[in-house]
Design a protein around this motif. Structure first.
Motif, PDB file in Angstrom:
ATOM      1  N   THR A  49      -3.968 -12.786   9.520  1.00 17.15           N
ATOM      2  CA  THR A  49      -5.091 -13.622   9.909  1.00 17.15           C
ATOM      3  C   THR A  49      -5.712 -13.123  11.204  1.00 17.15           C
ATOM      4  O   THR A  49      -4.997 -12.845  12.175  1.00 17.15           O
ATOM      5  N   ASP A  50      -7.042 -13.008  11.147  1.00 15.79           N
ATOM      6  CA  ASP A  50      -7.824 -12.508  12.282  1.00 15.79           C
ATOM      7  C   ASP A  50      -7.346 -11.097  12.712  1.00 15.79           C
ATOM      8  O   ASP A  50      -7.458 -10.712  13.887  1.00 15.79           O
ATOM      9  N   GLY A  51      -6.805 -10.371  11.755  1.00 18.27           N
ATOM     10  CA  GLY A  51      -6.413  -8.999  12.064  1.00 18.27           C
ATOM     11  C   GLY A  51      -7.603  -8.102  12.327  1.00 18.27           C
ATOM     12  O   GLY A  51      -7.494  -7.091  13.035  1.00 18.27           O
ATOM     13  N   HIS A  52      -8.718  -8.433  11.717  1.00 12.43           N
ATOM     14  CA  HIS A  52      -9.987  -7.731  11.912  1.00 12.43           C
ATOM     15  C   HIS A  52      -9.843  -6.235  11.571  1.00 12.43           C
ATOM     16  O   HIS A  52      -9.457  -5.894  10.461  1.00 12.43           O
ATOM     17  N   LYS A  53     -10.079  -5.342  12.533  1.00  8.82           N
ATOM     18  CA  LYS A  53     -10.045  -3.902  12.239  1.00  8.82           C
ATOM     19  C   LYS A  53      -8.675  -3.254  12.489  1.00  8.82           C
ATOM     20  O   LYS A  53      -8.454  -2.127  12.047  1.00  8.82           O
ATOM     21  N   THR A  54      -7.778  -3.973  13.157  1.00  8.72           N
ATOM     22  CA  THR A  54      -6.456  -3.385  13.492  1.00  8.72           C
ATOM     23  C   THR A  54      -5.334  -4.353  13.121  1.00  8.72           C
ATOM     24  O   THR A  54      -4.611  -4.856  13.998  1.00  8.72           O
ATOM     25  N   PRO A  55      -5.140  -4.642  11.849  1.00  8.44           N
ATOM     26  CA  PRO A  55      -4.061  -5.552  11.479  1.00  8.44           C
ATOM     27  C   PRO A  55      -2.697  -4.854  11.559  1.00  8.44           C
ATOM     28  O   PRO A  55      -2.593  -3.636  11.428  1.00  8.44           O
ATOM     29  N   VAL A  56      -1.644  -5.650  11.797  1.00  5.15           N
ATOM     30  CA  VAL A  56      -0.268  -5.146  11.869  1.00  5.15           C
ATOM     31  C   VAL A  56       0.563  -5.940  10.868  1.00  5.15           C
ATOM     32  O   VAL A  56       0.528  -7.179  10.869  1.00  5.15           O
ATOM     33  N   PHE A  57       1.366  -5.199  10.029  1.00  6.70           N
ATOM     34  CA  PHE A  57       2.118  -5.865   8.965  1.00  6.70           C
ATOM     35  C   PHE A  57       3.633  -5.681   9.138  1.00  6.70           C
ATOM     36  O   PHE A  57       4.373  -6.660   9.090  1.00  6.70           O
ATOM     37  N   GLN A  58       4.101  -4.457   9.278  1.00  3.04           N
ATOM     38  CA  GLN A  58       5.525  -4.151   9.398  1.00  3.04           C
ATOM     39  C   GLN A  58       6.325  -4.761   8.241  1.00  3.04           C
ATOM     40  O   GLN A  58       7.315  -5.473   8.443  1.00  3.04           O
ATOM     41  N   GLU A  59       5.921  -4.440   7.012  1.00  4.89           N
ATOM     42  CA  GLU A  59       6.612  -4.947   5.826  1.00  4.89           C
ATOM     43  C   GLU A  59       7.119  -3.760   4.998  1.00  4.89           C
ATOM     44  O   GLU A  59       6.433  -2.738   4.858  1.00  4.89           O
ATOM     45  N   LYS A  60       8.343  -3.914   4.468  1.00  2.00           N
ATOM     46  CA  LYS A  60       8.981  -2.826   3.720  1.00  2.00           C
ATOM     47  C   LYS A  60       9.097  -3.210   2.257  1.00  2.00           C
ATOM     48  O   LYS A  60       9.461  -4.350   1.907  1.00  2.00           O
ATOM     49  N   PHE A  61       8.865  -2.191   1.391  1.00  2.00           N
ATOM     50  CA  PHE A  61       8.955  -2.369  -0.064  1.00  2.00           C
ATOM     51  C   PHE A  61       9.759  -1.199  -0.635  1.00  2.00           C
ATOM     52  O   PHE A  61       9.759  -0.089  -0.075  1.00  2.00           O
ATOM     53  N   VAL A  62      10.436  -1.464  -1.759  1.00  2.30           N
ATOM     54  CA  VAL A  62      11.285  -0.452  -2.405  1.00  2.30           C
ATOM     55  C   VAL A  62      10.739  -0.202  -3.803  1.00  2.30           C
ATOM     56  O   VAL A  62      10.588  -1.141  -4.598  1.00  2.30           O
ATOM     57  N   PHE A  63      10.474   1.071  -4.089  1.00  2.00           N
ATOM     58  CA  PHE A  63       9.953   1.492  -5.383  1.00  2.00           C
ATOM     59  C   PHE A  63      11.028   2.278  -6.126  1.00  2.00           C
ATOM     60  O   PHE A  63      11.791   3.046  -5.524  1.00  2.00           O
ATOM     61  N   SER A  64      11.065   2.117  -7.451  1.00  2.00           N
ATOM     62  CA  SER A  64      11.907   2.935  -8.314  1.00  2.00           C
ATOM     63  C   SER A  64      11.066   4.111  -8.798  1.00  2.00           C
ATOM     64  O   SER A  64      10.045   3.909  -9.488  1.00  2.00           O
ATOM     65  N   LEU A  65      11.459   5.316  -8.431  1.00  2.00           N
ATOM     66  CA  LEU A  65      10.646   6.496  -8.706  1.00  2.00           C
ATOM     67  C   LEU A  65      10.581   6.801 -10.192  1.00  2.00           C
ATOM     68  O   LEU A  65      11.517   6.524 -10.954  1.00  2.00           O
ATOM     69  N   ILE A  66       9.474   7.405 -10.557  1.00  2.00           N
ATOM     70  CA  ILE A  66       9.210   7.792 -11.942  1.00  2.00           C
ATOM     71  C   ILE A  66       9.033   9.311 -11.972  1.00  2.00           C
ATOM     72  O   ILE A  66       8.297   9.879 -11.161  1.00  2.00           O
ATOM     73  N   GLU A  67       9.711   9.946 -12.905  1.00  2.00           N
ATOM     74  CA  GLU A  67       9.616  11.400 -13.020  1.00  2.00           C
ATOM     75  C   GLU A  67       8.188  11.815 -13.358  1.00  2.00           C
ATOM     76  O   GLU A  67       7.583  11.304 -14.309  1.00  2.00           O
ATOM     77  N   GLY A  68       7.650  12.723 -12.554  1.00  2.00           N
ATOM     78  CA  GLY A  68       6.300  13.234 -12.785  1.00  2.00           C
ATOM     79  C   GLY A  68       5.211  12.488 -12.042  1.00  2.00           C
ATOM     80  O   GLY A  68       4.067  12.953 -12.031  1.00  2.00           O
ATOM     81  N   LEU A  69       5.532  11.355 -11.397  1.00  2.00           N
ATOM     82  CA  LEU A  69       4.526  10.589 -10.654  1.00  2.00           C
ATOM     83  C   LEU A  69       4.794  10.789  -9.164  1.00  2.00           C
ATOM     84  O   LEU A  69       5.808  10.344  -8.635  1.00  2.00           O
ATOM     85  N   ARG A  70       3.861  11.465  -8.471  1.00  2.00           N
ATOM     86  CA  ARG A  70       4.073  11.874  -7.092  1.00  2.00           C
ATOM     87  C   ARG A  70       3.050  11.270  -6.125  1.00  2.00           C
ATOM     88  O   ARG A  70       2.800  11.824  -5.070  1.00  2.00           O
ATOM     89  N   GLU A  71       2.466  10.094  -6.459  1.00  2.00           N
ATOM     90  CA  GLU A  71       1.522   9.473  -5.542  1.00  2.00           C
ATOM     91  C   GLU A  71       1.523   7.972  -5.725  1.00  2.00           C
ATOM     92  O   GLU A  71       1.889   7.443  -6.764  1.00  2.00           O
TER      93      GLU A  71
END
Length: 272
Positions: A49-71
């Motif tokens: 809220t009211d982050g405007h042009k410089t918001p700060v999140f510091q949130e972590k997420f975990v992805f399960s990798l897929i063979e052949g997908l590099r982005e």
């Protein structure tokens, strides 16, 4: 582990924040949030809220990798209460570096739908199964041409103990000999100098034999006589003679028996 065969491996992505975001509000300050999409997996950060042009999140997420997908696809939106959320910008996050090195802290650019610059988003990614360089295996030999590294001494030169000898020089015991010089026994020889046998040789210097060659009386007579002693210098050759030499043949000499005298016996001889 190599980055090949990443199917099912876990990738941690931390959304740090955004910077220089495009402003979609005319009057108030905008409230940005970030969306991440990898294959069929989607995550959304909280709204700053009211982050405007410089918001700060510091949130972590975990992805399960897929063979052949590099982005990973990333998009930033502005949250609205009464109307539809406003699109700020989007971008693509490449996974080549994090899969090979195990860590990536990069700021990724964002673009509008028309391709204009819309700000940037910072992501920190961790991949624990990346191929790390073997640090425990040192090279067996230094590279060619490398100068040798000077070795520092293990102990300082200004040590409290002298390096020349482990004992002080003014010790109660002399270092040159374990026994005092004024000992009852001289150090040069285990026997006194006036001994019957000299110290220079284990045998006496005076031989029991008078001279060499030994006396010939003690040996059997030799079969060969010694040559007569010659005088020096030798006489000249040929030997000196009267000069001029006598004529040859020599002149006849008068013989006392010539001519022969009468036969001493009776002549004619007496008959038998």
């Amino acid at each position: 582990m190599s980055n090949f065969g990443i199917q099912g491996q876990l990738l941690e992505v931390t959304v740090v924040g955004c910077n220089k975001l495009k402003d979609t509000e005319w009057i108030s300050r905008q409230d940005p949030y970030v969306c991440l999409e990898y294959g069929s997996t989607k995550f959304r950060t909280r709204t700053c809220t009211d982050g405007h042009k410089t918001p700060v999140f510091q949130e972590k997420f975990v992805f399960s990798l897929i063979e052949g997908l590099r982005e990973i696809n990333v998009a930033v939106w502005n949250s609205n209460t009464l109307t539809v959320d406003d699109f700020i910008g989007s971008g693509k996050v490449q996974l080549v570096k994090v899969l090979s090195q195990g860590f990536d802290d990069t700021t990724w650019p964002l673009q509008t739908k028309t391709g204009r610059y819309a700000g940037e988003v910072r992501l920190i990614m961790h991949y624990s199964n990346a191929a790390k360089p073997a640090s425990s295996c040192a090279p067996s030999a230094p590279p060619y041409g490398m100068p040798p590294v000077p070795q520092a001494p293990v102990y300082p030169t200004n040590s409290a103990y002298p390096t020349s000898s482990p004992y002080p020089t003014n010790s109660a015991y002399p270092t040159s000999s374990p026994y005092p010089n004024n000992s009852a026994y001289p150090t040069s020889s285990p026997y006194p100098n006036n001994s019957a046998y000299p110290t220079s040789s284990p045998y006496p210097t005076s031989s029991p034999y008078s001279s060499y060659p030994p006396n010939s009386a003690g040996y059997p007579p030799s079969l060969y006589s010694a040559p007569p002693p010659s005088t020096y210098p030798p006489p000249p050759y040929p030997p000196t003679s009267a000069y001029p030499p006598p004529p040859y043949p020599p002149p006849p000499q008068a013989s006392p028996n010539y001519p022969p005298g009468p036969y001493s016996g009776a002549y004619p001889p007496p008959p038998y």
